[in-house]
Scaffold this active site. Sequence first.
Site, mmCIF file in Angstrom:
data_model
loop_
_atom_site.group_PDB
_atom_site.id
_atom_site.type_symbol
_atom_site.label_atom_id
_atom_site.label_comp_id
_atom_site.label_asym_id
_atom_site.label_seq_id
_atom_site.Cartn_x
_atom_site.Cartn_y
_atom_site.Cartn_z
ATOM 1 N N GLU A 114 73.349 140.330 -20.771
ATOM 2 C CA GLU A 114 74.689 140.497 -21.367
ATOM 3 C C GLU A 114 75.774 140.587 -20.297
ATOM 4 O O GLU A 114 76.772 141.289 -20.455
ATOM 5 C CB GLU A 114 74.757 141.716 -22.294
ATOM 6 C CG GLU A 114 73.633 141.827 -23.293
ATOM 7 C CD GLU A 114 73.474 140.607 -24.173
ATOM 8 O OE1 GLU A 114 74.400 139.786 -24.222
ATOM 9 O OE2 GLU A 114 72.418 140.455 -24.795
ATOM 10 N N GLY A 115 75.584 139.867 -19.219
ATOM 11 C CA GLY A 115 76.516 139.923 -18.082
ATOM 12 C C GLY A 115 76.027 140.945 -17.082
ATOM 13 O O GLY A 115 75.974 142.134 -17.387
#
Length: 505
Positions: free
Chosen positions: A351-352
């Site tokens: 998610e980053g």
Amino acid sequence: GWPSLSAPPECDGQGLPLLLSAAATEIWGGANLAFAMAAETAVGVILVLQAHASEELQAQYLEPLASGEWTAAMSLTEPQAGSDLSTLRTLAEPDPAGPGNAWKLTGRKIFISWGDHDLSDNIVHLVLARTPDAPPGTRGLSLFLVPKRLSEGDGWRDNDIRAVSLEHKMGIKASPTCVMALGDEGGARGWLVGELHNGLGCMFTLMNHMRIGVGLHSTGLAERARQLALAYAAERIQGRDTAGRPVAIIEHTDVRRMLLTLNALAHAARGVAYTAAAALDLVHAPETSAEVRAKAERRLGLLTPVVKAWCSDTAVEASSVCVQVHGGMGYMSECEASQIYRDARIGPIYEGTNYIQSQDLLLRKIARDGGSALEELLADIEQAAAALPAGSLLHTTLPGGCARLRSATRTLLGRLKATDAAGQVALAGSLALPYLTWLGTLCGAWQWALSVNRVGAQSSAFAQGVRDHAEFYAAQVLPRVAGLAAVVEGGGEAVIARAQPAAFA
């Protein structure tokens, strides 16, 4: 049915505040992270469809997603496109033969969590793809809903999307992480979500939700690590006391230090994550005033990268401490402490990555408004510290930590303003992650200050435990900010000047 906690009543959801859903998310993350990821993705996809999808798509997909009858998957990453989505190659073309403005998609996606399985009747993929006339880079990406199975007349048929292999992972092994092939037999049928070429904008509705979800899942893992370590320390007999009697390792001072660390970190992470969830509730609540909503949006923007990055780093630390408490047994693969450690390690990556979160915090959330949202947060932290008993260590040390961060931020903002875009990226690359960790550690202290203020002068054992743990955090965790401050205030030159490939020869 767990996705229905915060899903809207119009699609048979319970319509409860996200704060309550957040508590359930934490519990599921600690119980079984691999399984929890399936429900959490469905919640995020529900939010995207509510915000961006047509009424027809909402009518068909929201209710089975909210009930848990169907699951969902985020299909973003490709072999050549990980965090940099500008190089995505999956192609979407109009499908005149399909119903309702359908599209045909072809391409490959990798690292797709819960991309395929037989636990539900259908899987709803949100796929980022590029149309033939799309501009280059991320500006040309569009978002499509691509179901595993298509409804046709009175029956169902498989769509042209399938898993071609499963990833063999370090942890979360019960989660099927798939390589997905779209269009091997002519094209996977999908439908546009939102406006053409605004796919990334639509996807950030999901990404921001999932980033808070990562923080909540990580908090659940930190809590599970705490529980496991405490139970093992109370029953493991090792060593003797001064009278020569065998004792459980919980009697050893260093083991107690580790257990206190786990208690302090888990509660701090929980408070920070729940605060972000409450801010999101305020943003969406119709009765929220414009002034309160604006402040909640600023607070949410500031805390989202902190929740994702600091809470996931905290879970890795907590699970490592849990392994240490277990000693050699913790290193054995059949020990749950080992599983928690392996599972927690994905949090800082997906998610980053946590560096991407820190870059977002420094270059977007703080630099763009000149630090005004940060100043609001620091003022709230200082207010909580001022209300603490005058003799407490947290009362004495927390304001100084805030003042030093405020000063360092002003210096950083001045440096960012004085340099070009390449210089800003280099500066952020050298300092952003320790900067975020500094802010996260202060936010953890803030949560302990709020807890102490909440119990006040109560004489219960619980209240005394809160005060004791707050003092422990102030004495053993908060001093970390001195080292982080030295790194941030050092300016990053030790990294910037040596970041060329020749330095690693």
